[in-house]
Design an enzyme around this catalytic site. Sequence first.
Site, short mmCIF file in Angstrom:
data_model
loop_
_atom_site.label_atom_id
_atom_site.label_comp_id
_atom_site.label_asym_id
_atom_site.label_seq_id
_atom_site.Cartn_x
_atom_site.Cartn_y
_atom_site.Cartn_z
CB THR A 85 -0.92 0.05 1.24
OG1 THR A 85 -0.13 0.37 2.40
CG2 THR A 85 -1.64 -1.27 1.46
NE ARG A 86 -0.96 7.21 -1.69
CZ ARG A 86 -1.16 8.31 -0.95
NH1 ARG A 86 -0.14 9.08 -0.64
NH2 ARG A 86 -2.36 8.64 -0.55
CE LYS A 87 -3.46 2.54 5.28
NZ LYS A 87 -4.33 1.65 6.10
CB THR A 88 5.75 3.90 2.33
OG1 THR A 88 5.32 5.06 1.60
CG2 THR A 88 5.37 2.67 1.53
CG HIS A 105 4.60 -1.25 3.91
ND1 HIS A 105 3.94 -0.12 4.32
CD2 HIS A 105 3.87 -1.77 2.90
CE1 HIS A 105 2.86 0.04 3.58
NE2 HIS A 105 2.78 -0.94 2.71
#
Length: 316
Positions: free
Chosen positions: A145-148, A284
């Site tokens: 996902t874009r939850k980086t 992540h």
Amino acid sequence: MPITSGAPAHGNPAHLLPPSWKRSVTAWLDEDTPSFDYGGFVVGDSPAEARLLAKSQGILAGVPFFDEVFTQLDCTVEWHAKEGDEVGKEAKQHVATVRGPTRCVLLGERVALNLLARCSGIATKSNSLLQLLRDAGYKNTLAGTRKTTPGFRLVEKYGMLVGGCDPHRMDLSAMTMLKDNHIWACGGSIPTAVAAAKAAGGFAVKVEVECQSQEEADAAIKAGADVVMLDNFTPAGVRDASKSLKKRWRGGGFLIEVSGGLTEENVAEYVCDDIDVISSSSIHQGTKHVDFSLKVVPKEKAATDSKKGEGESMEV
């Protein structure tokens, strides 16, 4: 569970890195030594050899970043394992050898280890989740996902790739994902939001809509969405909704993604043939790092036995 490398079958993932990525390494080195290097003053420029040891089991990922740290510090790295390999199965496996001026080896030590540990941890978690899904009979795509971590996305997405996971969209420009806030800001109208997204992105930018019900998914598909995300559905709800949508919109050319709260403990419950993509931020977020250390070989040991075993060493 045995670890199996899931690195991309075609090409070298390092070739995906953009021209700008080396500037990030420079910035990370600047952050770690913004002023005088007092420790470097103590040890000086005499030649040194240090051994990279894997102290826990995982998939090796982040080799280009590790290499670049030491390239910028006029050191060399000789690898004894390749990216995507399982490492750490043997206690303190000797994975690579770093050579260069002592102060430069120590300048890069912590930055390089942090990069490698985080990237390898994500690759390992990606692969572990992928293997769980494969064992449960899932044949399609696992995505991140874009939850980086801000400023560290490139490394984390790279780790996903090496672990065999689809990185999903890299940023807001990669695909238009219309979440609940987008829909609410458009007066609650999915067709209005999709039409605006299509007008702006044209034929080249896919549109995905986050849906909380089958009714919302129907509206998104009818409006022309390329991907519908079934968000926070129960396992039974996912199976029912995906089967129903694929049957009612047969030949519709859309993909179904499932996301929301998926972890190693529950992801197998969501597996069914009608799901095209399973995405999870657990890949992540809260990921356990692979433990590496860098050990400087004492000068007398390097002179007499530089190529044999781990030998006696000092921690840096």
